[in-house]
Design a protein around this motif. Structure first.
Motif, PDB file in Angstrom:
ATOM      1  N   GLY A   1       3.730 -19.707  18.424  1.00 25.57           N
ATOM      2  CA  GLY A   1       2.973 -18.967  17.424  1.00 25.57           C
ATOM      3  C   GLY A   1       2.526 -17.599  17.925  1.00 25.57           C
ATOM      4  N   PRO A   2       1.754 -17.533  19.023  1.00 25.26           N
ATOM      5  CA  PRO A   2       1.318 -16.227  19.533  1.00 25.26           C
ATOM      6  C   PRO A   2       2.478 -15.325  19.944  1.00 25.26           C
ATOM      7  CG  PRO A   2       0.000 -17.998  20.475  1.00 25.26           C
ATOM      8  CD  PRO A   2       1.130 -18.654  19.745  1.00 25.26           C
ATOM      9  N   LEU A   3       3.526 -15.899  20.559  1.00 22.83           N
ATOM     10  CA  LEU A   3       4.677 -15.087  20.950  1.00 22.83           C
ATOM     11  C   LEU A   3       5.364 -14.488  19.724  1.00 22.83           C
ATOM     12  CD1 LEU A   3       6.274 -17.289  23.769  1.00 22.83           C
ATOM     13  CD2 LEU A   3       5.119 -15.083  24.041  1.00 22.83           C
ATOM     14  N   SER A   4       5.452 -15.264  18.646  1.00 28.05           N
ATOM     15  CA  SER A   4       6.089 -14.769  17.421  1.00 28.05           C
ATOM     16  C   SER A   4       5.275 -13.640  16.799  1.00 28.05           C
ATOM     17  CB  SER A   4       6.265 -15.912  16.413  1.00 28.05           C
ATOM     18  OG  SER A   4       7.094 -16.923  16.936  1.00 28.05           O
ATOM     19  N   VAL A   5       3.951 -13.810  16.771  1.00 24.91           N
ATOM     20  CA  VAL A   5       3.082 -12.759  16.220  1.00 24.91           C
ATOM     21  C   VAL A   5       3.210 -11.483  17.046  1.00 24.91           C
ATOM     22  CG1 VAL A   5       0.694 -12.099  15.797  1.00 24.91           C
ATOM     23  CG2 VAL A   5       1.484 -14.395  15.173  1.00 24.91           C
ATOM     24  N   TRP A   6       3.244 -11.631  18.368  1.00 22.81           N
ATOM     25  CA  TRP A   6       3.412 -10.460  19.251  1.00 22.81           C
ATOM     26  C   TRP A   6       4.740  -9.757  18.977  1.00 22.81           C
ATOM     27  CZ3 TRP A   6       7.311 -10.123  23.012  1.00 22.81           C
ATOM     28  CH2 TRP A   6       7.244  -8.983  23.838  1.00 22.81           C
ATOM     29  N   ALA A   7       5.815 -10.539  18.876  1.00 21.44           N
ATOM     30  CA  ALA A   7       7.128  -9.949  18.623  1.00 21.44           C
ATOM     31  C   ALA A   7       7.193  -9.328  17.229  1.00 21.44           C
ATOM     32  CB  ALA A   7       8.218 -11.019  18.779  1.00 21.44           C
ATOM     33  N   PHE A   8       6.514  -9.959  16.269  1.00 23.34           N
ATOM     34  CA  PHE A   8       6.492  -9.415  14.901  1.00 23.34           C
ATOM     35  C   PHE A   8       5.806  -8.068  14.865  1.00 23.34           C
ATOM     36  CE2 PHE A   8       4.370  -9.031  10.751  1.00 23.34           C
ATOM     37  CZ  PHE A   8       5.450  -9.141   9.904  1.00 23.34           C
ATOM     38  N   ARG A   9       4.706  -7.945  15.581  1.00 21.64           N
ATOM     39  CA  ARG A   9       3.971  -6.677  15.606  1.00 21.64           C
ATOM     40  C   ARG A   9       4.814  -5.573  16.243  1.00 21.64           C
ATOM     41  NH1 ARG A   9      -1.907  -9.036  17.594  1.00 21.64           N
ATOM     42  NH2 ARG A   9      -2.754  -9.468  15.515  1.00 21.64           N
ATOM     43  N   ARG A  10       5.596  -5.925  17.233  1.00 25.95           N
ATOM     44  CA  ARG A  10       6.434  -4.914  17.898  1.00 25.95           C
ATOM     45  C   ARG A  10       7.642  -4.530  17.050  1.00 25.95           C
ATOM     46  NH1 ARG A  10       6.278  -4.128  23.417  1.00 25.95           N
ATOM     47  NH2 ARG A  10       8.559  -3.898  23.417  1.00 25.95           N
ATOM     48  N   ARG A  11       8.145  -5.496  16.259  1.00 29.99           N
ATOM     49  CA  ARG A  11       9.380  -5.253  15.488  1.00 29.99           C
ATOM     50  C   ARG A  11       9.110  -4.583  14.156  1.00 29.99           C
ATOM     51  NH1 ARG A  11      14.515  -8.122  15.058  1.00 29.99           N
ATOM     52  NH2 ARG A  11      15.792  -6.804  13.731  1.00 29.99           N
ATOM     53  N   VAL A  12       7.997  -4.935  13.514  1.00 25.03           N
ATOM     54  CA  VAL A  12       7.744  -4.466  12.149  1.00 25.03           C
ATOM     55  C   VAL A  12       6.638  -3.408  12.139  1.00 25.03           C
ATOM     56  CG1 VAL A  12       7.046  -5.163   9.846  1.00 25.03           C
ATOM     57  CG2 VAL A  12       8.467  -6.681  11.220  1.00 25.03           C
TER      58      VAL A  12
END
Length: 253
Positions: free
Chosen positions: A242-253
């Motif tokens: 969950g936290p890793l996905s949110v981190w990656a989402f913030r960097r990608r979008v």
């Protein structure tokens, strides 16, 4: 989450579901494919593994439901990566909506599709001869367990979608990971029929554990241990990815 964010999430989840009307093939992974697996496993392998296809169905249906649930989580990652690649997220960001609502909307929509697939497999299984040996409360808990586990595992798919450039790469990663996890398990055959070295892996495999929990809920088998371990696995997936996905989402979008 604010009221506006909830409304945004519901609207975007509905957008994802409405697309099925214009592209019915989106339901293939949630309708045709599960039924195909159910029929093939029951009538091709059932007579060889058990005394009859009907007896094997009682054992295999929970495993098939879990297998389908795990593979269906790939749709979340593929859908998100496709939306990002086609610029859908760029257009949504220009609107006055909560930043995470496109991500949340996709996940909510796919959980609803998962519920459809679980219900469909149960109905078809009962038509073929599967009998639920417990009550409506246990059936309801089965849905909650499977949907909660699907929600937790889908974050792994989200993380992969944020890290790769093409939807096809999400599918490749998912199949490479999910095939050994689902088939080297107790989903389709008893673990004690496997070689000793493989039994050690299959016994701690989350696919085996969740399948055993579903069997306990639907047919009245052992329940406390598998259910507790299933919840621990679900929490682990959620806490890690969950936290890793949110981190990656913030960097990608």
């Amino acid at each position: 989450m604010s009221t506006m964010a909830l409304r945004n999430t519901a609207t975007l989840a509905w957008r994802t579901l409405v697309q099925i009307k214009h592209n019915p093939f989106e339901l293939f992974d949630f309708s045709v494919q599960p039924i195909m697996f159910l029929l093939l496993f029951t009538y091709v392998f059932g007579g060889a593994i058990a005394d009859s296809p009907g007896q094997y169905l009682t054992y295999a249906l929970p495993g098939i439901i879990v297998q389908n649930m795990l593979f269906a989580t790939l749709n979340t990652g593929v859908g998100l990566n496709t939306d990002i690649s086609k610029g859908v997220f760029d257009r949504l960001r220009s609107l006055p909506i909560a930043r995470f609502s496109p991500l949340a909307g996709r996940i909510v929509a796919d959980v609803i599709k998962q519920a459809w697939a679980i219900a469909l497999l149960l109905v078809i299984g009962m038509i073929l001869g599967f009998r639920i040996g417990t009550g409506p409360v246990e059936v309801l808990v089965t849905f909650v367990l499977l949907l909660g586990f699907a929600f937790a595992v889908s974050w792994m798919s989200v993380l992969v979608a944020m890290l790769v450039s093409e939807p096809e790469k999400v599918q490749i990663f998912g199949f490479v990971l999910l095939f050994p996890i689902t088939f080297a398990s107790g989903a389709f055959v008893p673990v004690d029929t496997m070689p000793g070295w493989l039994q050690a892996f299959a016994k701690v495999n989350p696919t085996s554990i969740v399948a055993d929990a579903v069997r306990g809920l639907l047919t009245g088998g052992p329940l406390a241990g598998p259910l507790t371990q299933s919840l621990i696995w679900a929490a682990g997936f959620l806490i890690v990815f969950g936290p890793l996905s949110v981190w990656a989402f913030r960097r990608r979008v």
